[in-house]
Design a protein around this motif. Structure first.
Motif, PDB file in Angstrom:
ATOM      1  N   UNK A 324      23.172  24.372   6.112  1.00 52.71           N
ATOM      2  CA  UNK A 324      22.177  23.839   4.968  1.00 52.71           C
ATOM      3  C   UNK A 324      20.941  24.881   5.958  1.00 52.71           C
ATOM      4  N   UNK A 325      20.188  25.005   4.434  1.00 52.90           N
ATOM      5  CA  UNK A 325      18.688  25.693   4.916  1.00 52.90           C
ATOM      6  C   UNK A 325      17.120  24.940   4.596  1.00 52.90           C
ATOM      7  N   UNK A 326      16.350  23.798   4.551  1.00 50.71           N
ATOM      8  CA  UNK A 326      15.789  23.738   3.733  1.00 50.71           C
ATOM      9  C   UNK A 326      14.345  23.869   4.313  1.00 50.71           C
ATOM     10  N   UNK A 327      13.221  24.828   2.900  1.00 47.34           N
ATOM     11  CA  UNK A 327      11.889  24.688   2.884  1.00 47.34           C
ATOM     12  C   UNK A 327      11.279  24.403   2.246  1.00 47.34           C
ATOM     13  N   UNK A 328      10.360  23.073   2.477  1.00 46.97           N
ATOM     14  CA  UNK A 328       9.066  22.056   1.799  1.00 46.97           C
ATOM     15  C   UNK A 328       7.855  22.828   2.547  1.00 46.97           C
ATOM     16  N   UNK A 329       6.967  21.826   1.602  1.00 43.90           N
ATOM     17  CA  UNK A 329       5.410  21.533   1.407  1.00 43.90           C
ATOM     18  C   UNK A 329       5.429  20.328   2.892  1.00 43.90           C
ATOM     19  N   UNK A 330       4.089  20.852   3.899  1.00 42.97           N
ATOM     20  CA  UNK A 330       3.767  20.210   5.177  1.00 42.97           C
ATOM     21  C   UNK A 330       2.344  20.388   5.305  1.00 42.97           C
ATOM     22  N   UNK A 331       1.279  19.087   4.144  1.00 42.01           N
ATOM     23  CA  UNK A 331       0.311  19.400   4.131  1.00 42.01           C
ATOM     24  C   UNK A 331      -0.218  21.650   3.408  1.00 42.01           C
ATOM     25  N   UNK A 332      -1.029  22.267   4.177  1.00 44.09           N
ATOM     26  CA  UNK A 332      -1.311  23.085   3.714  1.00 44.09           C
ATOM     27  C   UNK A 332      -0.029  24.351   4.415  1.00 44.09           C
ATOM     28  N   UNK A 333       0.853  24.083   4.730  1.00 48.25           N
ATOM     29  CA  UNK A 333       1.663  24.794   5.197  1.00 48.25           C
ATOM     30  C   UNK A 333       3.097  24.660   5.004  1.00 48.25           C
ATOM     31  N   UNK A 334       4.066  24.685   5.865  1.00 41.65           N
ATOM     32  CA  UNK A 334       5.773  24.684   5.685  1.00 41.65           C
ATOM     33  C   UNK A 334       6.330  24.145   6.905  1.00 41.65           C
ATOM     34  N   UNK A 335       7.221  23.691   6.440  1.00 42.80           N
ATOM     35  CA  UNK A 335       8.223  23.063   7.378  1.00 42.80           C
ATOM     36  C   UNK A 335       9.701  24.324   7.388  1.00 42.80           C
ATOM     37  N   UNK A 336      10.250  24.499   7.847  1.00 43.96           N
ATOM     38  CA  UNK A 336      11.341  25.139   7.744  1.00 43.96           C
ATOM     39  C   UNK A 336      12.664  24.914   8.361  1.00 43.96           C
ATOM     40  N   UNK A 337      13.670  23.844   8.296  1.00 41.15           N
ATOM     41  CA  UNK A 337      15.402  23.662   9.411  1.00 41.15           C
ATOM     42  C   UNK A 337      16.186  24.452   8.056  1.00 41.15           C
ATOM     43  N   UNK A 338      17.487  24.433   9.484  1.00 42.90           N
ATOM     44  CA  UNK A 338      18.202  25.190   9.126  1.00 42.90           C
ATOM     45  C   UNK A 338      19.264  24.364  10.639  1.00 42.90           C
ATOM     46  N   UNK A 339      19.994  23.620   9.775  1.00 43.22           N
ATOM     47  CA  UNK A 339      21.032  22.546  10.342  1.00 43.22           C
ATOM     48  C   UNK A 339      22.610  23.376  10.069  1.00 43.22           C
ATOM     49  N   UNK A 340      23.484  23.164  11.444  1.00 44.96           N
ATOM     50  CA  UNK A 340      25.067  23.556  11.227  1.00 44.96           C
ATOM     51  C   UNK A 340      25.339  22.803  11.581  1.00 44.96           C
ATOM     52  N   UNK A 341      26.693  22.683  11.524  1.00 46.59           N
ATOM     53  CA  UNK A 341      27.622  21.420  12.183  1.00 46.59           C
ATOM     54  C   UNK A 341      28.575  22.062  12.986  1.00 46.59           C
ATOM     55  N   UNK A 342      27.957  23.062  13.623  1.00 46.85           N
ATOM     56  CA  UNK A 342      28.986  24.183  14.367  1.00 46.85           C
ATOM     57  C   UNK A 342      28.937  23.570  16.177  1.00 46.85           C
ATOM     58  N   UNK A 343      29.378  24.366  17.014  1.00 44.86           N
ATOM     59  CA  UNK A 343      29.789  23.644  18.089  1.00 44.86           C
ATOM     60  C   UNK A 343      28.930  23.331  19.002  1.00 44.86           C
ATOM     61  N   UNK A 344      27.378  23.927  18.585  1.00 39.11           N
ATOM     62  CA  UNK A 344      25.996  23.318  19.217  1.00 39.11           C
ATOM     63  C   UNK A 344      26.089  24.312  21.243  1.00 39.11           C
ATOM     64  N   UNK A 345      25.073  23.977  21.617  1.00 44.80           N
ATOM     65  CA  UNK A 345      25.152  24.530  23.282  1.00 44.80           C
ATOM     66  C   UNK A 345      23.649  23.614  23.209  1.00 44.80           C
ATOM     67  N   UNK A 346      23.709  23.466  25.420  1.00 46.22           N
ATOM     68  CA  UNK A 346      22.524  22.937  26.169  1.00 46.22           C
ATOM     69  C   UNK A 346      21.116  23.946  25.669  1.00 46.22           C
ATOM     70  N   UNK A 347      19.916  22.886  25.260  1.00 47.21           N
ATOM     71  CA  UNK A 347      18.764  24.233  25.513  1.00 47.21           C
ATOM     72  C   UNK A 347      18.365  24.520  25.573  1.00 47.21           C
ATOM     73  N   UNK A 348      18.864  23.667  26.918  1.00 51.80           N
ATOM     74  CA  UNK A 348      17.779  24.133  28.642  1.00 51.80           C
ATOM     75  C   UNK A 348      18.365  25.631  29.270  1.00 51.80           C
ATOM     76  N   UNK A 349      20.117  25.242  29.027  1.00 51.25           N
ATOM     77  CA  UNK A 349      20.285  26.165  29.461  1.00 51.25           C
ATOM     78  C   UNK A 349      20.275  27.910  28.981  1.00 51.25           C
ATOM     79  N   UNK A 350      20.182  27.358  27.903  1.00 55.81           N
ATOM     80  CA  UNK A 350      19.835  28.349  26.929  1.00 55.81           C
ATOM     81  C   UNK A 350      18.215  29.138  27.338  1.00 55.81           C
ATOM     82  N   UNK A 351      17.703  28.762  26.985  1.00 52.69           N
ATOM     83  CA  UNK A 351      16.281  28.661  27.281  1.00 52.69           C
ATOM     84  C   UNK A 351      16.306  30.046  28.192  1.00 52.69           C
TER      85      UNK A 351
END
Length: 392
Positions: A324-351
Motif C-alpha cells: 500500500x502506498x499513500x501520499x498525503x499533505x503534512x503542513x506545507x509539505x508531504x508524507x509518503x508511506x509504503x507498507x507491505x505485509x512481506x517477510x520484513x527484516x531487522x533494520x539494524x542489521x540491514x543498516x
C-alpha cells in the motif's frame, strides 16, 4: 465440459484473466501453473521452459513445498516424458507414468506420481514450454454425476476432457508467455537505450572538461616550485574547470527528471506507475492520495524516486501479498508511506550491511531535500517506509 467445482466457463475465464494480468515472465509462469493445477484438480503441476543445452532455463512447480523442492535438487534435464513433449510436440496422457517405458525415475525426495497429463506450449512451430500435471484428485460431493472410480493412491486419472481443457489453457499460455517476453525485451531495450544516451550525454558534456582539468592540474604541479605565481593561476583555472564540470553533470542529471512529473504531477505519475506494477505482479499494489498539494520540483522527484525504490524492494524481495502506498499533505509539505505485509527484516542489521535494499540511496535522496526517512520492520512483520519532506 463437466460441471465440477473448478470446471465451467467462469473458472476458465478466471484462469485466462489471471494469466493476462502479468507482464513479467516469472509471474506469468507461476500463474499458468497455479491456474492449471486448480482448474483440473491436480495434486501437482509444473511448467518448464527449455534452454538450448538439454535442460531448462526456467522451471516452476505448484503443489510442492519450498522445503521439498529444495530437497529434490537440481532442475530436471530434458529426458523421458519431458523430452517427448518438447521434441515430439504432442500431448501425453498416461494412467501411470511410472509404467511408461520412457520413465527414467526421479530423485528420492521427489513426490510419488502416477497418472500424468502433459502438453507442449507452442508459439507457431516453436515449443516454448512444457506444461504437465500429475495425480488427478477424485471429485468430492458427487460432481460429476458419475465420477471415475478412485485408484488405490486416491487419484482418479485424467480424462480426454481434461486434455481438451489443458489444451485451451496451453494456447492462451503461449500468448501470455510471448507477450511477457516481448515486454521484458522491450524494457531491456529501453533501459539500454537510456544508458547509452546518458553515456554519450555525459561524455560530450563532461569528459572534455575533466580532460582539461587534469592537464591544468598537471601543469600546476610542475610550476609549484619553479613559478609559484603561475602555479596559483593554474590552480584557479582548475577550480573554474571543476565548477563547470559540476554544472554540466548537474544539468545532465536534471534532464533525467521523469517527464511525467512535469506533465502530470506527482499524484498522477505515482498512480499510473502503481497501476502498471499492480498488473505486472502477483501482489496487490494500491495507491491513495490524501489532500496532497504540489511541493517544489526537487521534493517531488525525491518522493517519486524513494517510492520507486521502496516498491522495487517490496515486490522483488519481501514476498508481500499487498503493498500500500499513500501520499498525503503534512503542513506545507508531504508524507509518503509504503507498507507491505512481506517477510520484513531487522533494520539494524540491514543498516550495518550498507547499501542493502537501497536504504542508503533512499536516505541520501531524503536528506538532499531536507526530509526525514523512517524505516519500521521486523522479521515476519512486514515493512513500512515513511518519507516526510518540507514544503517550499
Amino acid at each position: 465440459m463437466s460441471q465440477g467445482p473448478r470446471s465451467g466457463l467462469a473458472a476458465v475465464s478466471s484462469a485466462l484473466l489471471a494469466m493476462s494480468r502479468h507482464l513479467e515472465v516469472r509471474d506469468v509462469l507461476k500463474t499458468i501453473v497455479a491456474s492449471a493445477r486448480e482448474l483440473l484438480d491436480a495434486q501437482y503441476a509444473a511448467l518448464g521452459v527449455p534452454d538450448d543445452h538439454g535442460g531448462f532455463a526456467q522451471f516452476v512447480v505448484d503443489g510442492v513445498s519450498d522445503a521439498q523442492w529444495k530437497a529434490i535438487g537440481p532442475l530436471p534435464r530434458q529426458h523421458g516424458i519431458l523430452a517427448a513433449m518438447l521434441h515430439e510436440a504432442k500431448a501425453e496422457r498416461l494412467a501411470d507414468v511410472r509404467k511408461d517405458p520412457r520413465f527414467e525415475g526421479w530423485p528420492s525426495a521427489h513426490p510419488d506420481m502416477s497418472d500424468f497429463l502433459g502438453l507442449p506450449i507452442r508459439d507457431d512451430d516453436e515449443v516454448i514450454g512444457a506444461l504437465f500435471l500429475a495425480n488427478k484428485l477424485c471429485p468430492v460431493g458427487g460432481h460429476p454425476p458419475h465420477p471415475p472410480s478412485p485408484k488405490r493412491d486416491g487419484s482418479c486419472g485424467f480424462t480426454e476432457e481434461d486434455e481438451e481443457l489443458l489444451s485451451i489453457l496451453a494456447q492462451h499460455a503461449a500468448i501470455a508467455l510471448t507477450n511477457a517476453r516481448l515486454y521484458e525485451r522491450s524494457r531491456e531495450l529501453t533501459i539500454a537505450e537510456e544508458r547509452s544516451r546518458l553515456a554519450h550525454e555525459l561524455h560530450d558534456a563532461v569528459a572534455q572538461k575533466l580532460f582539461s582539468l587534469r592537464l591544468t592540474a598537471q601543469a600546476a604541479a610542475t610550476l609549484v616550485d619553479r613559478d609559484p605565481s603561475r602555479a596559483k593561476g593554474e590552480l584557479q583555472q582548475v577550480a573554474a574547470l571543476a565548477a563547470e564540470a559540476a554544472d554540466e553533470l548537474r544539468a545532465a542529471v536534471v534532464e533525467l527528471r521523469p517527464a511525467a512529473l512535469d506533465e502530470d504531477g506527482l499524484i498522477a505519475t505515482l498512480r499510473t506507475q502503481i497501476q502498471v506494477l499492480d498488473r505486472a505482479h502477483t501482489a496487490r499494489v494500491t495507491f491513495t492520495g490524501r489532500g496532497f498539494r504540489a511541493v517544489p520540483a526537487a521534493q517531488e522527484e525525491a518522493l517519486l524516486r524513494v517510492a520507486q525504490e521502496a516498491l522495487h524492494n517490496a515486490l522483488r524481495h519481501s514476498g508481500a501479498e499487498h503493498v500500500a502506498v499513500t501520499l498525503q499533505r503534512s503542513g506545507r509539505g508531504a508524507v509518503l508511506r509504503i507498507t507491505d505485509d512481506g517477510t520484513g527484516f531487522e533494520p539494524q542489521s540491514i543498516r550495518r550491511a550498507g547499501r542493502h535494499l537501497g536504504l542508503v540511496s533512499m536516505r541520501d535522496r531524503t536528506n538532499g531535500v531536507g526530509g526525514k526517512l523512517t524505516v519500521q520492520s521486523a522479521p515476519g512483520k512486514g515493512t513500512t517506509i515513511e518519507m516526510e519532506v518540507p514544503g517550499g
